[in-house]
Enzyme design. Structure first.
Site, mmCIF file in Angstrom:
data_model
loop_
_atom_site.group_PDB
_atom_site.id
_atom_site.type_symbol
_atom_site.label_atom_id
_atom_site.label_comp_id
_atom_site.label_asym_id
_atom_site.label_seq_id
_atom_site.Cartn_x
_atom_site.Cartn_y
_atom_site.Cartn_z
ATOM 1 N N ARG A 22 19.456 18.510 24.378
ATOM 2 C CA ARG A 22 19.138 19.778 25.115
ATOM 3 C C ARG A 22 18.681 20.499 24.306
ATOM 4 N NH1 ARG A 22 19.279 24.730 25.702
ATOM 5 N NH2 ARG A 22 20.411 25.214 24.868
ATOM 6 N N CYS A 160 27.952 30.367 27.727
ATOM 7 C CA CYS A 160 28.630 29.919 26.271
ATOM 8 C C CYS A 160 30.258 31.051 26.150
ATOM 9 C CB CYS A 160 27.979 29.818 25.131
ATOM 10 S SG CYS A 160 26.221 29.533 24.656
ATOM 11 N N ARG A 180 32.763 28.355 24.817
ATOM 12 C CA ARG A 180 32.241 26.398 24.543
ATOM 13 C C ARG A 180 31.864 26.343 23.641
ATOM 14 N NH1 ARG A 180 27.784 25.307 26.740
ATOM 15 N NH2 ARG A 180 26.413 26.248 27.318
ATOM 16 N N SER A 181 30.595 26.971 23.201
ATOM 17 C CA SER A 181 29.771 26.086 22.015
ATOM 18 C C SER A 181 28.974 28.050 21.380
ATOM 19 C CB SER A 181 28.675 25.866 23.770
ATOM 20 O OG SER A 181 27.610 25.806 22.622
ATOM 21 N N CYS A 182 28.733 27.407 20.240
ATOM 22 C CA CYS A 182 28.943 28.597 19.408
ATOM 23 C C CYS A 182 27.803 28.307 18.329
ATOM 24 C CB CYS A 182 29.856 29.101 18.895
ATOM 25 S SG CYS A 182 29.220 30.865 18.163
ATOM 26 N N HIS A 221 28.912 25.953 15.870
ATOM 27 C CA HIS A 221 27.811 24.768 15.537
ATOM 28 C C HIS A 221 27.051 25.681 14.317
ATOM 29 C CE1 HIS A 221 27.139 25.580 19.478
ATOM 30 N NE2 HIS A 221 26.058 25.870 18.642
ATOM 31 N N ILE A 222 25.861 25.275 13.449
ATOM 32 C CA ILE A 222 24.882 25.782 12.824
ATOM 33 C C ILE A 222 23.876 24.623 13.226
ATOM 34 C CG2 ILE A 222 24.137 26.016 10.431
ATOM 35 C CD1 ILE A 222 27.096 27.253 9.560
ATOM 36 N N TYR A 223 22.601 25.327 13.563
ATOM 37 C CA TYR A 223 21.235 23.957 13.565
ATOM 38 C C TYR A 223 20.844 23.779 12.510
ATOM 39 C CZ TYR A 223 21.559 24.767 18.347
ATOM 40 O OH TYR A 223 21.891 25.226 20.302
ATOM 41 N N SER A 282 16.688 27.769 18.566
ATOM 42 C CA SER A 282 16.531 27.182 19.774
ATOM 43 C C SER A 282 17.058 27.323 20.751
ATOM 44 C CB SER A 282 17.344 26.044 18.832
ATOM 45 O OG SER A 282 17.641 25.994 17.909
#
Ligand SMILES: Nc1nc(=O)c2c([nH]1)NC[C@@H]1CN(c3ccc(C(=O)N[C@@H](CCC(=O)O)C(=O)O)cc3)CN21
Ligand SMILES: O=c1ccn([C@H]2C[C@H](O)[C@@H](COP(=O)(O)O)O2)c(=O)[nH]1
Length: 283
Positions: A22, A160, A180-182, A221-223, A282
């Site tokens: 994405r 999220c 669900r997503s962090c 996560h970390i981008y 992002s």
């Protein structure tokens, strides 16, 4: 603060690089993290190893509580966090459901306050929870969920932090929130403030004592473009003690939250922090 730093360090040490389609970026990722916040003793989980814009996080939460679907309404409350997802995300800009500038579609609070039924009527999940808890009822299903797969195509982003479950033990209220997503450097800094504040506010308007808030994260996560700032700057700093969150005691009902409450009704006492860090975002 210790839990946050441990999660950051765990991602740096054990994370796996995962390609995200994405955003077209790689993310250093771990699965499963559990955070606990002590709302009973006012241990406000505000990040101290950088300046955290906590008013923006609470403004976002208030917008969800009000069922807002428009980035302009969020800006009026004091946060610009939805500007990019509403207006700079190509997939959403080309989506026929988008109603124009600043529209976010059927996300978060829209689902929480007006979940659509097949007969055209709507369900106000939050109202039901507030009414039950105020009467001392926990039907073991005091669940506020924004996760509606049938309407994902009608919103700019899947939620999220998607589900909040309230539990009453005697007159003490607990909250378990699922994410669900962090995005750990940017999103989590806000999300833990929101989990804490949601329990504090719900306890206050239902006349209960706040207990613990449990925050359960799946993909943390970390981008790739955030990693060096987090690892080489933020993680080298020594944290300060937790500040306290003070909420205007005149807030007594869901209607108060819906009508007159502003960011002036929230105050943080004793916030010592390191310098701000500007992390890439992002879309
Ligand atoms: N990639 C991504 N990460 C997120 O954390 C995130 C999304 N997308 N999309 C939806 C919401 C929007 N959220 C956001 C958006 C922006 C900031 C942000 O820019 N924070 C800055 C400054 C905040 C301010 O000045 O008010 C920060 O330093 O924390 C934080 C959370 C959280 N969510
Ligand atoms: O409250 C929030 C909202 C969003 N995020 C982050 C987590 C991800 O980095 C993105 C969403 O991307 P998906 O591809 O939909 O998972 O936004 C957050 O941390 N907290």
């Amino acid at each position: 603060m210790k839990q946050y730093l441990e999660l950051c360090q765990r991602i740096v040490d054990d994370g796996v690089w995962i390609e995200n389609k994405r955003t077209n970026k790689r993310c250093l990722t771990v699965v499963n993290a559990d955070l606990t916040f002590d709302v009973a003793n006012n241990q406000f989980p505000l990040i101290t190893t950088r300046k955290s814009f906590w008013k923006s996080a609470i403004a976002e939460l208030l917008g969800y509580i009000r069922g807002y679907d428009n980035a302009a309404d969020f800006r009026a409350l004091g946060t610009k966090t939805w500007d990019m997802n509403a207006n700079d995300n190509l997939a959403w800009l080309n989506n026929p459901h988008r109603k124009g500038e600043d529209d976010m579609g059927r996300v978060y609070g829209v689902q929480g306050r007006s979940w659509q039924k097949s007969d055209g009527s709507t369900i106000d999940q939050l109202r039901k929870i507030v009414d039950n808890l105020s009467e001392g009822i926990d039907d073991r299903g005091e669940i506020l969920t924004f996760y509606n797969p049938g309407e994902f195509d009608m919103g700019c982003l899947r939620p999220c932090m998607h589900t909040h479950t309230f539990s009453l033990l005697g007159d003490t209220l607990y909250l378990t929130s699922y994410q669900r997503s962090c995005d750990v450097p940017l999103g989590l800094n806000f999300n833990q403030v929101q989990v804490y504040t949601l329990l504090a506010l719900m306890a206050q308007i239902t006349g209960k004592k706040p207990g613990l808030a449990y925050h359960k994260i799946i993909n943390a996560h970390i981008y790739e473009d955030q990693l060096s700032l987090l690892r080489d700057v933020q993680l080298t700093r020594t944290p300060f003690a937790s500040p306290k969150l003070i909420i205007n005691p005149k807030i007594k009902s869901l209607e108060d939250l819906e009508t007159w409450v502003t960011m002036d009704d929230f105050e943080v006492l004793g916030y010592e922090h390191h310098e701000a860090i500007k992390y890439p975002f992002s879309v």
